[in-house]
Design an enzyme around this catalytic site. Structure first.
Site, short mmCIF file in Angstrom:
data_model
loop_
_atom_site.label_atom_id
_atom_site.label_comp_id
_atom_site.label_asym_id
_atom_site.label_seq_id
_atom_site.Cartn_x
_atom_site.Cartn_y
_atom_site.Cartn_z
CB CYS A 29 -2.64 3.75 -3.72
SG CYS A 29 -3.90 2.59 -4.28
CG HIS A 66 -1.95 -1.04 1.25
ND1 HIS A 66 -2.94 -1.11 0.29
CD2 HIS A 66 -2.19 -2.08 2.10
CE1 HIS A 66 -3.74 -2.13 0.54
NE2 HIS A 66 -3.30 -2.75 1.63
#
Length: 344
Positions: A215, A169
């Site tokens: 992301c 992430h």
């Protein structure tokens, strides 16, 4: 108030051309060098002639020459200054280090169920290009940083290049991008800061490639419908010389992210994609054409295929439905890069 120009000897063309000392009190053994201190006052110091080198600076004609001693770190030249291609015939292709995170201490971070599939196809792609692939799963921040430092400290003299792939992430905080290890966040730049030419001299002048599946924010991209397309042509001019030269510390690096700054990086289980969209197309292109095309051609195709072939499909969420994604690349590579596989 006396003029600052008083007492300064005029500089003649002969002085400039011959790199002669510019002050009348210089001696054969030393040169008097004048500098301005923080208060604008002239300060002089005596410098032995053996520490001087010819001054080729733009300020030489003003008498602002400095004693120069090149104390920069040195590294073995792997390719001539004006070579078009990186040297890719060392004994080893090099390492491809894959950092994978699918479990996190922070309960707000969801497990990454696509991690095993993404890692498998990434391993296959880089083994196809003769890399030595090493996987590191769910490292804590301390171990992650230590591993990067260890790799940068190794001797890569017999290797063509280095690849680092990071899957986890990520997001942005106060305009600073970060990535998630198992326990803490790390600045994205930690991935490559140990591999500059001064910190990893055995990779100086060699390509170092970083691919980031994470992301980069929470923004979305609905795209624009195009009626026409345009071709992209890339031309490269070249010359061939071989002599010593100096490279910047951050030369010969390429960083490629799954998405544009501030944007989501999607995963999908549609249209033969069984995980991260970027990793799917990156692995696909490297396997199909990685042995025959140069890297920029390959990555242009990866960018194009992600951007044009993928669109998110989540009809239950209007916000996330029909979104586009485009990879983002920053490069200081100076040459073309190909991955030939030699027959034994």
């Amino acid at each position: 108030m006396a003029s600052r120009s008083e007492g300064i000897m005029p500089v003649t063309e002969s002085d400039v051309n011959q790199n002669l000392p510019l002050h009348e009190d210089s001696s054969p053994e030393a040169v008097q060098i004048s500098n301005l201190d923080d208060n604008g006052e002239s300060q002089r110091k005596q410098v032995p002639l053996e520490n001087m080198v010819p001054d080729d600076s733009d300020a030489r004609w003003m008498g602002c020459g400095q004693p120069m001693k090149d104390i920069r770190p040195q590294a073995a030249m792997s390719v001539g200054r004006d070579a078009d291609f990186y040297k890719m015939d060392h004994k080893k292709r090099g390492q491809a280090i894959i950092f994978v995170h699918d479990q996190f201490d922070d309960i707000n971070l969801q497990p990454r169920t696509c991690a095993k599939h993404d890692t498998a196809i990434t391993r296959h792609a880089f083994e196809h290009l003769s890399f030595e692939v090493k996987e590191h799963w769910n490292l804590k921040k301390r171990d992650f940083l230590a591993t990067l430092h260890q790799v940068s400290s190794e001797n890569h003299h017999n290797s063509d290049c280095l690849v680092v792939v990071f899957m986890s992430h990520g997001n942005v905080n106060n305009n600073k991008e970060f990535l998630c290890t198992q326990d803490f966040k790390v600045d994205t730049e930690e991935l490559w800061k140990n591999f500059t030419a001064d910190k990893c001299p055995s990779l100086a002048g060699k390509p170092k490639l970083f691919f980031i599946q994470a992301c980069r924010g929470d923004n979305i991209d609905k795209g624009v419908k195009m009626k026409h397309t345009k071709a992209l042509n890339v031309q490269v001019d070249c010359m061939h010389r071989k002599e010593d030269y100096v490279i910047p510390l951050h030369a010969d690096m390429l960083m490629m992210w799954a998405s544009y700054p501030g944007m989501f990086a999607f995963k999908s289980y549609q249209n033969d994609i069984n995980g991260s969209v970027f990793i799917h197309f990156l692995s696909k292109v490297l396997i199909q054409d990685g042995r025959t095309c140069d890297l920029f051609t390959l990555l242009l195709r990866v960018t194009r295929e992600v951007a044009t072939r993928y669109e998110s499909y989540t009809p239950q969420s209007n916000l996330l439905h029909q979104n586009k994604q485009t990879p983002y690349m920053v490069s200081t590579l100076m040459r073309k890069l190909v991955f030939p596989v030699w027959k034994s």
